[in-house]
Structure formats: structure tokens, C-alpha cells
Design a protein around this motif. Structure first.
Motif, PDB file in Angstrom:
ATOM      1  N   HIS A 204       0.839  -1.194   0.000  1.00  0.00           N
ATOM      2  CA  HIS A 204       0.000   0.000   0.000  1.00  0.00           C
ATOM      3  C   HIS A 204       0.882   1.255   0.000  1.00  0.00           C
ATOM      4  CE1 HIS A 204      -3.179  -2.846   0.905  1.00  0.00           C
ATOM      5  NE2 HIS A 204      -2.466  -3.273   1.938  1.00  0.00           N
ATOM      6  N   GLY A 205       0.328   2.344  -0.471  1.00  0.00           N
ATOM      7  CA  GLY A 205       1.126   3.555  -0.664  1.00  0.00           C
ATOM      8  C   GLY A 205       1.388   4.365   0.585  1.00  0.00           C
ATOM      9  N   ALA A 206       0.556   4.199   1.635  1.00  0.00           N
ATOM     10  CA  ALA A 206       0.660   5.091   2.791  1.00  0.00           C
ATOM     11  C   ALA A 206       2.032   5.033   3.450  1.00  0.00           C
ATOM     12  CB  ALA A 206      -0.431   4.752   3.811  1.00  0.00           C
ATOM     13  N   ILE A 207       2.540   3.829   3.658  1.00  0.00           N
ATOM     14  CA  ILE A 207       3.811   3.729   4.380  1.00  0.00           C
ATOM     15  C   ILE A 207       4.967   4.265   3.541  1.00  0.00           C
ATOM     16  CG2 ILE A 207       4.425   1.372   3.661  1.00  0.00           C
ATOM     17  CD1 ILE A 207       5.243   0.970   6.667  1.00  0.00           C
ATOM     18  N   TRP A 208       4.873   4.133   2.218  1.00  0.00           N
ATOM     19  CA  TRP A 208       5.913   4.695   1.360  1.00  0.00           C
ATOM     20  C   TRP A 208       5.923   6.221   1.449  1.00  0.00           C
ATOM     21  CZ3 TRP A 208       9.657   1.761  -0.254  1.00  0.00           C
ATOM     22  CH2 TRP A 208       9.420   0.411  -0.501  1.00  0.00           C
ATOM     23  N   ARG A 209       4.733   6.809   1.531  1.00  0.00           N
ATOM     24  CA  ARG A 209       4.667   8.268   1.659  1.00  0.00           C
ATOM     25  C   ARG A 209       5.213   8.731   3.007  1.00  0.00           C
ATOM     26  NH1 ARG A 209      -0.997  10.491  -0.785  1.00  0.00           N
ATOM     27  NH2 ARG A 209       0.037  12.456  -0.224  1.00  0.00           N
ATOM     28  N   ILE A 210       4.945   7.952   4.054  1.00  0.00           N
ATOM     29  CA  ILE A 210       5.494   8.298   5.369  1.00  0.00           C
ATOM     30  C   ILE A 210       7.020   8.248   5.331  1.00  0.00           C
ATOM     31  CG2 ILE A 210       5.669   7.564   7.783  1.00  0.00           C
ATOM     32  CD1 ILE A 210       2.761   6.506   7.467  1.00  0.00           C
ATOM     33  N   HIS A 211       7.558   7.193   4.735  1.00  0.00           N
ATOM     34  CA  HIS A 211       9.015   7.103   4.582  1.00  0.00           C
ATOM     35  C   HIS A 211       9.550   8.293   3.778  1.00  0.00           C
ATOM     36  CE1 HIS A 211       9.046   3.325   6.501  1.00  0.00           C
ATOM     37  NE2 HIS A 211       8.915   2.529   5.457  1.00  0.00           N
ATOM     38  N   GLY A 212       8.839   8.650   2.715  1.00  0.00           N
ATOM     39  CA  GLY A 212       9.295   9.764   1.881  1.00  0.00           C
ATOM     40  C   GLY A 212       9.308  11.081   2.635  1.00  0.00           C
ATOM     41  N   VAL A 213       8.275  11.333   3.426  1.00  0.00           N
ATOM     42  CA  VAL A 213       8.229  12.551   4.240  1.00  0.00           C
ATOM     43  C   VAL A 213       9.408  12.589   5.201  1.00  0.00           C
ATOM     44  CG1 VAL A 213       6.933  13.742   6.052  1.00  0.00           C
ATOM     45  CG2 VAL A 213       5.739  12.880   4.029  1.00  0.00           C
ATOM     46  N   LEU A 371      13.194  24.171   0.675  1.00  0.00           N
ATOM     47  CA  LEU A 371      12.512  23.506  -0.434  1.00  0.00           C
ATOM     48  C   LEU A 371      12.143  22.067  -0.088  1.00  0.00           C
ATOM     49  CD1 LEU A 371      14.635  24.761  -3.474  1.00  0.00           C
ATOM     50  CD2 LEU A 371      12.436  25.643  -2.654  1.00  0.00           C
ATOM     51  N   PHE A 372      12.991  21.394   0.663  1.00  0.00           N
ATOM     52  CA  PHE A 372      12.688  20.028   1.077  1.00  0.00           C
ATOM     53  C   PHE A 372      11.512  19.992   2.051  1.00  0.00           C
ATOM     54  CE2 PHE A 372      16.887  19.573  -0.672  1.00  0.00           C
ATOM     55  CZ  PHE A 372      16.866  18.300  -1.237  1.00  0.00           C
ATOM     56  N   CYS A 373      11.406  21.003   2.895  1.00  0.00           N
ATOM     57  CA  CYS A 373      10.237  21.096   3.780  1.00  0.00           C
ATOM     58  C   CYS A 373       8.953  21.261   2.966  1.00  0.00           C
ATOM     59  CB  CYS A 373      10.385  22.268   4.747  1.00  0.00           C
ATOM     60  SG  CYS A 373      11.716  22.077   5.949  1.00  0.00           S
ATOM     61  N   ALA A 374       9.005  22.080   1.936  1.00  0.00           N
ATOM     62  CA  ALA A 374       7.826  22.289   1.097  1.00  0.00           C
ATOM     63  C   ALA A 374       7.419  20.994   0.399  1.00  0.00           C
ATOM     64  CB  ALA A 374       8.115  23.381   0.067  1.00  0.00           C
ATOM     65  N   ALA A 375       8.396  20.234  -0.085  1.00  0.00           N
ATOM     66  CA  ALA A 375       8.084  18.952  -0.716  1.00  0.00           C
ATOM     67  C   ALA A 375       7.460  17.985   0.276  1.00  0.00           C
ATOM     68  CB  ALA A 375       9.352  18.355  -1.316  1.00  0.00           C
ATOM     69  N   ALA A 376       7.920  18.009   1.530  1.00  0.00           N
ATOM     70  CA  ALA A 376       7.352  17.139   2.556  1.00  0.00           C
ATOM     71  C   ALA A 376       5.898  17.488   2.844  1.00  0.00           C
ATOM     72  CB  ALA A 376       8.181  17.230   3.836  1.00  0.00           C
ATOM     73  N   VAL A 377       5.581  18.764   2.869  1.00  0.00           N
ATOM     74  CA  VAL A 377       4.193  19.186   3.086  1.00  0.00           C
ATOM     75  C   VAL A 377       3.280  18.574   2.027  1.00  0.00           C
ATOM     76  CG1 VAL A 377       2.622  21.175   3.067  1.00  0.00           C
ATOM     77  CG2 VAL A 377       4.805  21.330   4.268  1.00  0.00           C
ATOM     78  N   ALA A 378       3.734  18.577   0.791  1.00  0.00           N
ATOM     79  CA  ALA A 378       2.919  18.040  -0.304  1.00  0.00           C
ATOM     80  C   ALA A 378       2.781  16.527  -0.238  1.00  0.00           C
ATOM     81  CB  ALA A 378       3.537  18.452  -1.638  1.00  0.00           C
ATOM     82  N   LEU A 379       3.776  15.838   0.341  1.00  0.00           N
ATOM     83  CA  LEU A 379       3.790  14.378   0.317  1.00  0.00           C
ATOM     84  C   LEU A 379       3.070  13.733   1.498  1.00  0.00           C
ATOM     85  CD1 LEU A 379       4.882  11.969  -1.325  1.00  0.00           C
ATOM     86  CD2 LEU A 379       6.944  12.048   0.087  1.00  0.00           C
ATOM     87  N   VAL A 380       2.828  14.477   2.568  1.00  0.00           N
ATOM     88  CA  VAL A 380       2.176  13.881   3.754  1.00  0.00           C
ATOM     89  C   VAL A 380       0.874  13.209   3.361  1.00  0.00           C
ATOM     90  CG1 VAL A 380       1.071  14.363   5.975  1.00  0.00           C
ATOM     91  CG2 VAL A 380       3.222  15.482   5.384  1.00  0.00           C
ATOM     92  N   PRO A 381       0.657  11.935   3.755  1.00  0.00           N
ATOM     93  CA  PRO A 381      -0.597  11.242   3.393  1.00  0.00           C
ATOM     94  C   PRO A 381      -1.803  11.877   4.059  1.00  0.00           C
ATOM     95  CG  PRO A 381       1.070   9.681   4.177  1.00  0.00           C
ATOM     96  CD  PRO A 381       1.567  11.059   4.490  1.00  0.00           C
ATOM     97  N   PRO A 382      -3.005  11.558   3.580  1.00  0.00           N
ATOM     98  CA  PRO A 382      -4.217  12.043   4.252  1.00  0.00           C
ATOM     99  C   PRO A 382      -4.275  11.548   5.686  1.00  0.00           C
ATOM    100  CG  PRO A 382      -4.716  11.107   2.110  1.00  0.00           C
ATOM    101  CD  PRO A 382      -3.300  10.764   2.393  1.00  0.00           C
ATOM    102  N   ARG A 383      -5.149  12.163   6.465  1.00  0.00           N
ATOM    103  CA  ARG A 383      -5.282  11.860   7.885  1.00  0.00           C
ATOM    104  C   ARG A 383      -5.436  10.370   8.130  1.00  0.00           C
ATOM    105  NH1 ARG A 383      -7.296  14.263  12.766  1.00  0.00           N
ATOM    106  NH2 ARG A 383      -8.379  12.749  14.055  1.00  0.00           N
TER     107      ARG A 383
END
Length: 387
Positions: A204-213, A371-383
Motif C-alpha cells: 500500500h502507498g501510505a507507508i511509502w509516503r510516510i518514509h518519503g516525508v 525547499l525540502f520542507c515544502a516537498a514534505a508538506v505536499a507528500l504527507v498522506p491524508p489523515r
């Protein structure tokens, strides 16, 4: 009995993490000794300080399997003893290449304490307390950094780089017997093996997004920890011990911020919403810092400390979110995977920021970090509620 007291075990996990992290990430506080001892530029010394992350990257996934198979206590004891032995090798190797090889080895053996202690705490506390408990454990990072920043610059002036790094080695060796005696989760006191693994959360994608953030937010964190001290020395003329002491004081509110973030996430029943807010505030603060270094240097010192605190605030939340998303059977591997991916950013952040520093100076380092902080904001999964 004291071995059954979960808060005592939590405190012990935090001390073990302090020993491990001071060994892994204390090197940036000895950048001056690296520069003079090995005739390196600031960018080269910063790159050398990031080499423990290469060792982390190569071994942490394997350590995750060890954690899930043999348990937290075994993994932590082996790691702490090997870390102390590896740091001792710095005194017998010669040149920057030899020191770099030893730092890679330190990263390879010191990494699993973070994941193992996280899995231990995960099994000790209910979800409604887990944000606070993991926040307490995660204070090991800023406290370890505070200890390193307060002690290592002075020790480095007295004993050099290799001599100073014997201090975290001694701490690791001292805490290992305590971990061996007491670090057992009460519900698994009879053995350390994990329950049979369920289906992989990595489908599933959620954990990958958490790792990415976590990876993205690791870049400004490492940039601040690597270059904050040398910035105060180079741009403001401070001595290394004074700069180290100020940075050490900045770690203490960083530790408090992790605790408060954990309590906040417990009350919200949401780990990732607070992460998004912290990332946005951190990015904004870094942009202000970049501007202040050019037009208002005294304010830049205050903003530098604020950015240090903010850069340290998210780790407990992202770590807990990864573990909860994975479930207990996969928790060791998930937390090791998160640390491995953080190691990627930790390895390349000093290299990237060293190039940026050479190109455009400290203001550009802070702006690129934003810029990396801004990318993290966009990548955070939904609640996602706590599980």
C-alpha cells in the motif's frame, strides 16, 4: 519488579538511543578537528561526517530482520558493544580515508538501536499513549546531540578527533549491560520473538509516503546539525566550544518539542497532520533565516536556534506513524526501513549542502533546505488515526 516497569524500560531505551546517536552523529561537532587534523575543506569535512549514514544504509534492513526475529534486547546489546569497539578503531587508523572507513563501520553497527528501541516501546504502550511514549524515546536524539555538542568540541580541542569519539564509545559500553538485564517488554518477557508476520504493509502507498516525508525532512535536519556550528564559527566569529554550547542548549527545547508533538498527536488521534504543520513552519523559518543571514545577522542566530528546534520536532511522529501503519509483526522492518531511507538523505545532505555552500554560501544552504520542507508538506498522506 523494576524490569517490569514500562517507564523504566522506556528511560533505558532512551539512554541507549543517546549512546547510539552520539556515536553516529557527533562527528559534525568535531568538524574543526576534521579540517585541521586531515587538511580538509569545510565541504570535505562535512562529507566525511556523513559517512556513518552510508553504513546505516547498507545494513539497517538486515538489522530489521534481526530485530523481528531475535528481539530488541539481543539486537541492542550487540549493536552497542560493536559500536564501542568500532569507535576505538579511530585511534589506530591513519588519514582521512582510514577515518572514513571506520565511520562507515560505525554506521553499519550502531544503527539498529533506534529501530529496536522503537519496537520495544511500541509493545509497551497503548495507542492513546504511544505518541507521548515515542516522543519521550525520540528525545534521545536531541539529548544525544546536546550532549555531543556540549562535550565533543572541548574534548576535540584537548584530545583530537579520535580521542573525543571515545566518549560516546564509553557511554555505549556502559549502557549495554543495563540493556541486557532490563530491556524486555513485559508482555514478551518470556522471549523476544515476534508474532507471525501478517501481509506486507508495503503493498500500500501510505507507508511509502510516510518514509518519503521522513526522508525529505531529514535533509534540513542534517543540514542544520552539520553546518550550524561551523556557521557560527565562520560567520559570527564564535569559538567552537561556545558555538557547541549554544547548539547544545538548542537541543533541549528540541527534546521538549518532540514530547509536545507526541501529546498533540495523541489528543488528535492523528500523527501526520501535525507533521504537515511542523514541516510548513520549519520551511518558513528556514527562508527567514536565509534572508536574515544577509540583512540582519544578529537575528540569524535566533532563527538558527529556532530552525534547529523545528528540524528535530517531527521524528517521533513519523517514526510512530510508520510503526503503526506496519503493525507489530512488521514494526522492526518498517522502522529499520525508515531509518535506512533517512540514512539516504543523511548521507547525501552534507554532500549536497557542501556543494551549495561552496557555490553560494550559507544563505543558499538554508533556502535549499526550505525547499525540502515544502516537498514534505505536499507528500504527507491524508489523515490517519492512531491504531
Amino acid at each position: 519488579m523494576i524490569v517490569r516497569n514500562r517507564w523504566f524500560i522506556l528511560g533505558l531505551a532512551m539512554v541507549a538511543q543517546i549512546a547510539s546517536l552520539a556515536s553516529l552523529f557527533g562527528v559534525p561537532f568535531l568538524l574543526a578537528e576534521l579540517r585541521s587534523g586531515y587538511a580538509l575543506s569545510t565541504a570535505q569535512a562535512g562529507t566525511l561526517s556523513g559517512l556513518p549514514n552510508l553504513g546505516l544504509l547498507c545494513t539497517l534492513l538486515g538489522w530489521g530482520l534481526v530485530i523481528d526475529r531475535y528481539g530488541e534486547r539481543f539486537t541492542m546489546v550487540v549493536s552497542l558493544v560493536l559500536t564501542a569497539c568500532s569507535l576505538a578503531l579511530l585511534g589506530v587508523v591513519g588519514g582521512a580515508v582510514g577515518a572514513g572507513a571506520v565511520l562507515v563501520l560505525v554506521g553499519a553497527v550502531a544503527g539498529p538501536v533506534n529501530a529496536a528501541s522503537g519496537r520495544l516501546v511500541l509493545g509497551l504502550f497503548h495507542a492513546r499513549e504511544r505518541g507521548l511514549a515515542m516522543g519521550v524515546r525520540q528525545t534521545g536524539q536531541p539529548l544525544g546531540m546536546a550532549l555531543a555538542a556540549a562535550v565533543l568540541p572541548t574534548a576535540g580541542q584537548q584530545w583530537g578527533f579520535a580521542g573525543a569519539m571515545l566518549l560516546p564509545a564509553a557511554l555505549a559500553l556502559a549502557v549495554a549491560p543495563l540493556v541486557a538485564l532490563f530491556a524486555t517488554a513485559p508482555e514478551r518477557a518470556g522471549g523476544g520473538a515476534a508474532p507471525r508476520a501478517a501481509g506486507s504493509p508495503y503493498r500500500h502507498g501510505a507507508i511509502w509516503r510516510i518514509h518519503g516525508v521522513s526522508m525529505l525532512l531529514g535533509v534540513p535536519q542534517v543540514a542544520m546539525l552539520t553546518y550550524a556550528l561551523v556557521y557560527l564559527v565562520d560567520a559570527h566569529g564564535w569559538s567552537a566550544p561556545l558555538a557547541g554550547a549554544v547548539i547544545a542548549l538548542g537541543q533541549l527545547p528540541g527534546a521538549l518539542a518532540r514530547l509536545l508533538a507526541g501529546v498533540w498527536s495523541d489528543r488528535r488521534g492523528d500523527r501526520l497532520g501535525p507533521v504537515r504543520i511542523i514541516a510548513a513552519v520549519s520551511g518558513t523559518s528556514l527562508l527567514l533565516l536565509a534572508a536574515a543571514t544577509l540583512v540582519l545577522p544578529p537575528l540569524a542566530v535566533v532563527l538558527l536556534l529556532a530552525c534547529l528546534v523545528l528540524s528535530l520536532s517531527h521524528n517521533g511522529l513519523t517514526f510512530t506513524a510508520a510503526a503503526e501503519t506496519a503493525g507489530m509483526a512488521w514494526a522492526g522492518r518498517a522502522m529499520a526501513a525508515q531509518n535506512s531511507l533517512q540514512a539516504v538523505s543523511s548521507l547525501f545532505a552534507p554532500v549536497l549542502m557542501g556543494a551549495v555552500l561552496t557555490w553560494q554560501g550559507y544563505p543558499a544552504v538554508f533556502a535549499v533546505s526550505a525547499l525540502f520542507c515544502a516537498a514534505a508538506v505536499a507528500l504527507v498522506p491524508p489523515r490517519r488515526g492512531a491504531t
